[in-house]
Design a protein around this motif. Sequence first.
Motif, PDB file in Angstrom:
ATOM      1  N   GLN A 156      82.795 -28.581  12.040  1.00  0.00           N
ATOM      2  CA  GLN A 156      82.785 -29.202  10.776  1.00  0.00           C
ATOM      3  C   GLN A 156      82.056 -28.174   9.759  1.00  0.00           C
ATOM      4  OE1 GLN A 156      81.235 -33.380  10.552  1.00  0.00           O
ATOM      5  NE2 GLN A 156      82.945 -34.119  11.438  1.00  0.00           N
ATOM      6  N   ASN A 157      81.559 -27.298  10.574  1.00  0.00           N
ATOM      7  CA  ASN A 157      81.060 -25.975   9.773  1.00  0.00           C
ATOM      8  C   ASN A 157      81.910 -25.095   9.726  1.00  0.00           C
ATOM      9  OD1 ASN A 157      78.408 -27.320   9.268  1.00  0.00           O
ATOM     10  ND2 ASN A 157      77.884 -26.905  11.327  1.00  0.00           N
ATOM     11  N   TRP A 158      81.776 -23.975   9.093  1.00  0.00           N
ATOM     12  CA  TRP A 158      82.729 -23.016   8.867  1.00  0.00           C
ATOM     13  C   TRP A 158      82.507 -21.932  10.209  1.00  0.00           C
ATOM     14  CZ3 TRP A 158      86.427 -23.046   5.422  1.00  0.00           C
ATOM     15  CH2 TRP A 158      86.362 -23.619   4.257  1.00  0.00           C
ATOM     16  N   HIS A 159      83.690 -21.551  10.728  1.00  0.00           N
ATOM     17  CA  HIS A 159      83.495 -20.790  11.769  1.00  0.00           C
ATOM     18  C   HIS A 159      84.837 -20.086  12.165  1.00  0.00           C
ATOM     19  CE1 HIS A 159      85.315 -24.284  13.256  1.00  0.00           C
ATOM     20  NE2 HIS A 159      85.476 -23.865  14.366  1.00  0.00           N
ATOM     21  N   ARG A 160      84.730 -19.023  13.207  1.00  0.00           N
ATOM     22  CA  ARG A 160      85.861 -18.546  13.693  1.00  0.00           C
ATOM     23  C   ARG A 160      86.057 -18.758  15.226  1.00  0.00           C
ATOM     24  NH1 ARG A 160      87.171 -14.179  10.279  1.00  0.00           N
ATOM     25  NH2 ARG A 160      85.369 -13.313   9.131  1.00  0.00           N
ATOM     26  N   ASP A 161      87.336 -18.815  15.570  1.00  0.00           N
ATOM     27  CA  ASP A 161      87.436 -19.074  17.017  1.00  0.00           C
ATOM     28  C   ASP A 161      87.666 -17.684  17.698  1.00  0.00           C
ATOM     29  OD1 ASP A 161      87.492 -21.863  16.764  1.00  0.00           O
ATOM     30  OD2 ASP A 161      89.705 -22.237  16.688  1.00  0.00           O
ATOM     31  N   VAL A 162      86.961 -17.377  18.565  1.00  0.00           N
ATOM     32  CA  VAL A 162      87.146 -16.210  19.401  1.00  0.00           C
ATOM     33  C   VAL A 162      86.959 -16.571  20.900  1.00  0.00           C
ATOM     34  CG1 VAL A 162      86.437 -13.720  19.671  1.00  0.00           C
ATOM     35  CG2 VAL A 162      86.122 -14.959  17.430  1.00  0.00           C
ATOM     36  N   ASP A 163      87.840 -17.245  21.408  1.00  0.00           N
ATOM     37  CA  ASP A 163      88.096 -17.837  22.853  1.00  0.00           C
ATOM     38  C   ASP A 163      88.983 -16.834  23.688  1.00  0.00           C
ATOM     39  OD1 ASP A 163      85.936 -19.692  22.454  1.00  0.00           O
ATOM     40  OD2 ASP A 163      87.402 -21.084  21.903  1.00  0.00           O
ATOM     41  N   ASN A 164      89.964 -16.386  23.074  1.00  0.00           N
ATOM     42  CA  ASN A 164      90.964 -15.604  23.581  1.00  0.00           C
ATOM     43  C   ASN A 164      91.401 -14.413  22.848  1.00  0.00           C
ATOM     44  OD1 ASN A 164      91.392 -18.305  24.833  1.00  0.00           O
ATOM     45  ND2 ASN A 164      92.903 -17.085  26.082  1.00  0.00           N
ATOM     46  N   LEU A 165      92.254 -13.364  23.238  1.00  0.00           N
ATOM     47  CA  LEU A 165      92.581 -12.091  22.290  1.00  0.00           C
ATOM     48  C   LEU A 165      92.959 -12.746  21.066  1.00  0.00           C
ATOM     49  CD1 LEU A 165      94.111  -9.709  25.157  1.00  0.00           C
ATOM     50  CD2 LEU A 165      91.868  -9.752  24.050  1.00  0.00           C
TER      51      LEU A 165
END
Length: 300
Positions: A156-165
Amino acid sequence: FLLRFLYLISNGLLLLIIEKFIQKPVKIDKFKNGFKFENKINKNKIEEIKKEILKQNIISNIDSYRDIPIKINSLTNDFDYQYYKNKKIVRLSFKREELIANKKISEFIIENDFSKIISNLIGQKVFLQAVDSWITLPIPEIKDIYEEMTKYEDTQNWHRDVDNLRDLKVFIYFTDTLNVEDGPFEIILNTNKFHFFNPFRYYDKIKLRVKNKFIQKKYKNKIVTFNGETGTVFIADTRALHRGRPILRENKSRMVFQLYYSTHAFGKDNKIDLKENYESFNLWKNYLERNSNVMMFNNK
């Protein structure tokens, strides 16, 4: 964690280089804004699949209540909101393996395959990496400091997903999400593109979380809120800054179904075993023999 570190120190440039080295684009990337709405899915179909999902076990966001049954209030025939509020539980996630094992849910996934649509958007082939579904519940208490209010669920907080390319997700609303109090998804326009972002602005440099106060100051006019009825479908490049807003209304829940795509399996390992005792086993086996756009399983 390596992918997130590389993203942090290069604003994503190193990941772009790795991505182009592993799989060269075949078309121009047309996914500039970072999101796209798709045709709604019939509400009757959603309700049918929703019933199947609600039969599954759930995982709470609170470690001491990891595996719990769904609590229903016998008077309202709805979730026991007070029970979850007392436990500080704001998210109930369904087990990925059980979703995949269910034949009707698996048919729904296959019928709603967005790999070709996403491939045309970004100019590269994509693969289905994972399937998830969860229910968001009201926050225990409304507070002035946003991060204090949302500390029980950090998505629920601002974030980026960086789990894959590349992190490309299809969200399907399984409940009406009509205003900000209902906890809609939000994204910041164009932040999926490569540009300088001060790494010191991440208050959590592992999970790439950003303070709401900073977002409201710098990006207030670029925030897009995804309100929609049951059956609303949209694709989001979750490398962009985004969040799921907290639910601010009592006795309200939001249910989401998510399909997760990426250009390559390089990154977080989401794979599960496709087991012969799954009622969906033959369905998936036949589908995988004819299609190469799924990377969810250890064994094919």
